[in-house]
Scaffold this motif. Structure first.
Motif, PDB file in Angstrom:
ATOM      1  N   ALA A  87      56.775  57.389  56.590  1.00 56.71           N
ATOM      2  CA  ALA A  87      55.355  57.136  56.324  1.00 56.71           C
ATOM      3  C   ALA A  87      54.489  57.772  57.406  1.00 56.71           C
ATOM      4  N   LYS A  88      54.947  57.696  58.644  1.00 58.14           N
ATOM      5  CA  LYS A  88      54.189  58.272  59.756  1.00 58.14           C
ATOM      6  C   LYS A  88      54.092  59.797  59.616  1.00 58.14           C
ATOM      7  N   GLU A  89      55.184  60.430  59.222  1.00 58.31           N
ATOM      8  CA  GLU A  89      55.185  61.888  59.047  1.00 58.31           C
ATOM      9  C   GLU A  89      54.303  62.308  57.873  1.00 58.31           C
ATOM     10  N   VAL A  90      54.394  61.577  56.767  1.00 55.14           N
ATOM     11  CA  VAL A  90      53.544  61.867  55.606  1.00 55.14           C
ATOM     12  C   VAL A  90      52.080  61.712  56.004  1.00 55.14           C
ATOM     13  N   ALA A  91      51.774  60.640  56.714  1.00 53.77           N
ATOM     14  CA  ALA A  91      50.400  60.376  57.135  1.00 53.77           C
ATOM     15  C   ALA A  91      49.838  61.543  57.945  1.00 53.77           C
ATOM     16  N   ARG A  92      50.651  62.090  58.830  1.00 48.51           N
ATOM     17  CA  ARG A  92      50.208  63.240  59.625  1.00 48.51           C
ATOM     18  C   ARG A  92      49.926  64.452  58.749  1.00 48.51           C
ATOM     19  N   HIS A  93      50.761  64.669  57.744  1.00 49.85           N
ATOM     20  CA  HIS A  93      50.596  65.829  56.856  1.00 49.85           C
ATOM     21  C   HIS A  93      49.310  65.765  56.036  1.00 49.85           C
ATOM     22  N   ILE A  94      48.963  64.564  55.572  1.00 50.04           N
ATOM     23  CA  ILE A  94      47.813  64.466  54.669  1.00 50.04           C
ATOM     24  C   ILE A  94      46.625  63.723  55.279  1.00 50.04           C
ATOM     25  N   ASN A  95      46.717  63.453  56.575  1.00 47.47           N
ATOM     26  CA  ASN A  95      45.599  62.903  57.347  1.00 47.47           C
ATOM     27  C   ASN A  95      45.093  61.545  56.832  1.00 47.47           C
ATOM     28  N   ILE A  96      46.046  60.631  56.622  1.00 47.62           N
ATOM     29  CA  ILE A  96      45.706  59.249  56.318  1.00 47.62           C
ATOM     30  C   ILE A  96      46.578  58.358  57.208  1.00 47.62           C
ATOM     31  N   SER A  97      46.343  57.070  57.185  1.00 52.64           N
ATOM     32  CA  SER A  97      47.124  56.184  58.041  1.00 52.64           C
ATOM     33  C   SER A  97      48.500  55.912  57.444  1.00 52.64           C
ATOM     34  N   PRO A  98      49.492  55.648  58.302  1.00 50.82           N
ATOM     35  CA  PRO A  98      50.832  55.306  57.796  1.00 50.82           C
ATOM     36  C   PRO A  98      50.811  54.080  56.884  1.00 50.82           C
ATOM     37  N   ARG A  99      49.947  53.139  57.180  1.00 53.81           N
ATOM     38  CA  ARG A  99      49.848  51.939  56.342  1.00 53.81           C
ATOM     39  C   ARG A  99      49.375  52.297  54.931  1.00 53.81           C
ATOM     40  N   THR A 100      48.462  53.249  54.832  1.00 54.56           N
ATOM     41  CA  THR A 100      47.991  53.700  53.523  1.00 54.56           C
ATOM     42  C   THR A 100      49.122  54.391  52.765  1.00 54.56           C
ATOM     43  N   VAL A 101      49.908  55.176  53.476  1.00 52.19           N
ATOM     44  CA  VAL A 101      51.077  55.811  52.856  1.00 52.19           C
ATOM     45  C   VAL A 101      52.011  54.733  52.320  1.00 52.19           C
ATOM     46  N   ASP A 102      52.291  53.733  53.137  1.00 55.37           N
ATOM     47  CA  ASP A 102      53.163  52.637  52.704  1.00 55.37           C
ATOM     48  C   ASP A 102      52.633  51.969  51.444  1.00 55.37           C
ATOM     49  N   ARG A 103      51.333  51.792  51.388  1.00 55.10           N
ATOM     50  CA  ARG A 103      50.720  51.139  50.223  1.00 55.10           C
ATOM     51  C   ARG A 103      50.886  51.996  48.972  1.00 55.10           C
ATOM     52  N   HIS A 104      50.669  53.311  49.099  1.00 51.33           N
ATOM     53  CA  HIS A 104      50.857  54.217  47.955  1.00 51.33           C
ATOM     54  C   HIS A 104      52.318  54.217  47.501  1.00 51.33           C
ATOM     55  N   VAL A 105      53.240  54.217  48.455  1.00 46.41           N
ATOM     56  CA  VAL A 105      54.666  54.185  48.118  1.00 46.41           C
ATOM     57  C   VAL A 105      54.984  52.891  47.367  1.00 46.41           C
ATOM     58  N   GLU A 106      54.481  51.791  47.854  1.00 48.90           N
ATOM     59  CA  GLU A 106      54.747  50.497  47.209  1.00 48.90           C
ATOM     60  C   GLU A 106      54.165  50.452  45.798  1.00 48.90           C
ATOM     61  N   CYS A 107      52.966  50.965  45.618  1.00 44.36           N
ATOM     62  CA  CYS A 107      52.358  50.992  44.275  1.00 44.36           C
ATOM     63  C   CYS A 107      53.193  51.852  43.326  1.00 44.36           C
TER      64      CYS A 107
END
Length: 80
Positions: free
Chosen positions: A30-50
Motif C-alpha cells: 500500500a505504501k509503494e502504491v501510494a507513492r506511485h499515485i500520490n495518495i495516502s497508504p490508508r486510502t490505498v488500503d481502503r480502495h483495496v478493501e472496497c
C-alpha cells in the motif's frame, strides 16, 4: 463458499480501484502504491478493501484471482 460475483464489465470497480488492483498484481505494498499515485497508504488500503469486497474475495491474493477470472485483469508473464 460464496462464488465471486459474475462481472460482465469493468464498471463494477471504479477506475481507481482497477488502477490500484493492477499495482497489487505487481506485488506492491500500500505504501509503494501510494507513492506511485500520490495518495495516502490508508486510502490505498481502503480502495483495496472496497475492491476485495466487491469481488467477494477472502484476501488480496484471492482478489487478484477473482479479478483475472472476471476478465478485469489480463495474465501476463510473471517476474522478469
Amino acid at each position: 463458499m460464496a462464488e465471486p460475483l459474475a462481472l460482465n464489465n469493468k464498471s463494477m470497480l471504479t477506475r481507481r480501484e482497477l488502477e490500484i488492483l493492477e499495482y497489487v498484481t505487481l506485488g506492491l505494498s500500500a505504501k509503494e502504491v501510494a507513492r506511485h499515485i500520490n495518495i495516502s497508504p490508508r486510502t490505498v488500503d481502503r480502495h483495496v478493501e472496497c475492491a476485495r469486497l466487491k469481488l467477494r474475495a477472502r484476501n488480496r491474493t484471492h482478489m487478484v484471482a477473482c479479478a483475472v477470472k472476471a476478465g478485469l485483469l489480463r495474465m501476463e508473464p510473471a517476474c522478469d
